[in-house]
Design a protein around this motif. Sequence first.
Motif, PDB file in Angstrom:
ATOM      1  N   PRO A 155       0.827  -1.214   0.000  1.00  0.00           N
ATOM      2  CA  PRO A 155       0.000   0.000   0.000  1.00  0.00           C
ATOM      3  C   PRO A 155       0.863   1.265   0.000  1.00  0.00           C
ATOM      4  O   PRO A 155       2.081   1.179   0.189  1.00  0.00           O
ATOM      5  N   HIS A 178      -5.599  -3.093  -2.743  1.00  0.00           N
ATOM      6  CA  HIS A 178      -4.519  -3.620  -1.907  1.00  0.00           C
ATOM      7  C   HIS A 178      -4.973  -4.858  -1.139  1.00  0.00           C
ATOM      8  O   HIS A 178      -4.195  -5.769  -0.894  1.00  0.00           O
ATOM      9  N   TYR A 224       8.870   5.944 -10.218  1.00  0.00           N
ATOM     10  CA  TYR A 224       8.388   4.627  -9.771  1.00  0.00           C
ATOM     11  C   TYR A 224       9.175   3.497 -10.435  1.00  0.00           C
ATOM     12  O   TYR A 224       9.653   2.576  -9.776  1.00  0.00           O
ATOM     13  N   ASP A 226      11.642   0.587  -9.020  1.00  0.00           N
ATOM     14  CA  ASP A 226      11.365  -0.831  -9.241  1.00  0.00           C
ATOM     15  C   ASP A 226      12.567  -1.546  -9.856  1.00  0.00           C
ATOM     16  O   ASP A 226      12.822  -2.715  -9.558  1.00  0.00           O
ATOM     17  N   GLN A 275      -1.717  -1.658 -13.874  1.00  0.00           N
ATOM     18  CA  GLN A 275      -0.266  -1.430 -13.977  1.00  0.00           C
ATOM     19  C   GLN A 275       0.411  -2.356 -14.991  1.00  0.00           C
ATOM     20  O   GLN A 275       1.629  -2.561 -14.948  1.00  0.00           O
ATOM     21  N   PHE A 309       4.721  -2.961 -15.790  1.00  0.00           N
ATOM     22  CA  PHE A 309       5.514  -4.187 -15.652  1.00  0.00           C
ATOM     23  C   PHE A 309       6.048  -4.686 -16.995  1.00  0.00           C
ATOM     24  O   PHE A 309       7.118  -5.284 -17.060  1.00  0.00           O
TER      25      PHE A 309
HETATM   26  N1  ARG Z   1       2.324   0.923  -4.171  1.00  0.00           N
HETATM   27  C1  ARG Z   1       1.845   0.527  -5.463  1.00  0.00           C
HETATM   28  C2  ARG Z   1       0.387   0.917  -5.610  1.00  0.00           C
HETATM   29  O1  ARG Z   1      -0.330   0.946  -4.654  1.00  0.00           O
HETATM   30  C3  ARG Z   1       1.996  -0.929  -5.720  1.00  0.00           C
HETATM   31  C4  ARG Z   1       3.419  -1.421  -5.714  1.00  0.00           C
HETATM   32  C5  ARG Z   1       3.557  -2.739  -6.365  1.00  0.00           C
HETATM   33  N2  ARG Z   1       4.889  -3.235  -6.342  1.00  0.00           N
HETATM   34  C6  ARG Z   1       5.899  -2.800  -7.082  1.00  0.00           C
HETATM   35  N3  ARG Z   1       7.068  -3.309  -6.924  1.00  0.00           N
HETATM   36  N4  ARG Z   1       5.709  -1.871  -8.006  1.00  0.00           N
HETATM   37  O2  ARG Z   1      -0.071   1.169  -6.695  1.00  0.00           O
END
Ligand code: ARG
Length: 566
Positions: free
Chosen positions: A125, A135, A309, A313, A337, A341
């Motif tokens: 989160p 989440h 971000y 990562d 997302q 990725f």
């Molecule tokens: N904190 C991010 C969100 O709530 C999710 C993170 C997922 N993990 C990662 N390694 N990007 O959207």
Amino acid sequence: MIDKIKSKLRSELEVKLSSIYNQEINVVVEEPKTTNLGDISIPVFSIVKAVRKPLNEVVDVVIEALEQSQVYSWFKEVNRVGGFINLTFDRLVFAKEVINEAAAVTSFKYEIGKDKTVCIDYSSPNIAKPFSVGHLRSTIIGHAIGNIMEKLGYKVIRINHLGDFGTQFGKIIYAYLNYGDKEKVDENPIEELVKLYVEFHELAKENPEIEDKAREIFKELELGNPEYNKLWEHFREVSLQEYMKVYKMLDVYFDSYNGEAFYNDKMQKVVDELTEKNLLKKDAGAMIVDLGEDMPPALIQKSDGSTLYITRDLAALFYRKNTYDFDEVLYVVGNEQKLHFEQLKAVVKKMGYDFYQDIHHINFGLVLQDGKKMSTRKGKIVKLEDVLKEASSLSLAYINEKNPCLENKEEIAEKIGVSAIIFNDLKNYRTNDVEFNLEDMVNFVGQTGPYLQYTSVRISSVLEENEFDDKNINFELFMSDHSFDLIKTIAQYEEILIKAKNEYSPSVLAKYLLNLASYFNTFYAKEKIMVSDEIERNTKLTLISIIRNILDEGMKLLGMQVIRRM
Ligand code: ARG
């Protein structure tokens, strides 16, 4: 068990037939749609086509090859029906094997994951923001996948990649310092911090210059300003305490809470490597990695030098590879997302690392309420804790109706309520949307968590009252259809776990448990367990105790609670 027999048959037949026909032959071994056609079926059309011989002749050859197979003794009947060869299990042989093996299935770890490590990034989160239903899904799905993989022998590293860094902290710190109320924040951290954040945006509409101030604060935070850092740490701490309440209710835990901020000092290395490998391009002052036609470029560094971000990562990924030497890394994050990725993978590939293939985005759908996206509306936060509590109180109402004298009923109701939410999520294939209706999910009948718990409780109460000797049983008693359905289902347990892992979908296990429970309930309706004949009683008690063990272990793997009374 059935999969093992099938694949053994297939490989043996392929070797035999290839040598007979002097060409490579592919054999299909399947389970027929209806059981009156037998338990296993081998279609021969494609072989006939490949070898260009008459159907009858080919069937003869295949049957002869079958008769020499190591698993031939498992079968009682071989029938030819048109272009198919149908095989029926010798129920006695089958039941013996399954029951003897099943006594142990729930007590050992399987081998397929031996010496393999998987990192699972889930929950994750964002600090100072509410823990969303998204989440919650990530937490439930990630936890279950971790348990299933552990059962399969993997070493599982559970990582909560907290969203504890980013420009929003500049805004929150600005707001807190200028019009925040420390006491209120301490009392109700997330709610108050969200309020401050929302207020900031309201203010910024009239006074856009505060955006610059917030950016400056964030920049200084990145550079290590002690005052801002202290505040940031405090916000992180109080937020985490809130999330911990949820984790405690769900009985979820992590090996690492290293969030985005942890990688602050590990990103330069990534940027340097990208530069060395000539992958960084300047684009209007920013630094990007061009990913070709298929994808927008990955934005690595903004024009003011701040990172993003994806940069964090990348740093996290290399850190995990170096620290844990994973064989796979899973990211349990919503569908929205997907691109992120894909880009992450593409950048790693461009950097020349083969392990980009071991990166998996375990995506999932939305949570819907009355068909609409369940969201945290402005100013009104759906507090997860409240939802979990509501599920418990609905379960309690149910217990009060059915079994008002139950001891410890509050505690049991909580276990039922929380498990009901978990099961409601996991019974759906993860990429599908999930309908969130508390009343439906706490129902003791239907495809629900409580139904599974109730089935286990029913079996437990029979077992508790009766001792039995699982060595002194008569396998002939497993021959009826409703018993054999159970035997076959028990035989599938390991394969189901492997399938759930391969698809990274706990729903495979969830649906299996529903099946097992429903076969049990049919059996229970048709058969009297407490008969006077000792061997018959032993046999039936052995069977239902195996079912109970699988149900209980399966529920635990999904993250549900097992109870003994309800
Ligand atoms: N904190 C991010 C969100 O709530 C999710 C993170 C997922 N993990 C990662 N390694 N990007 O959207």
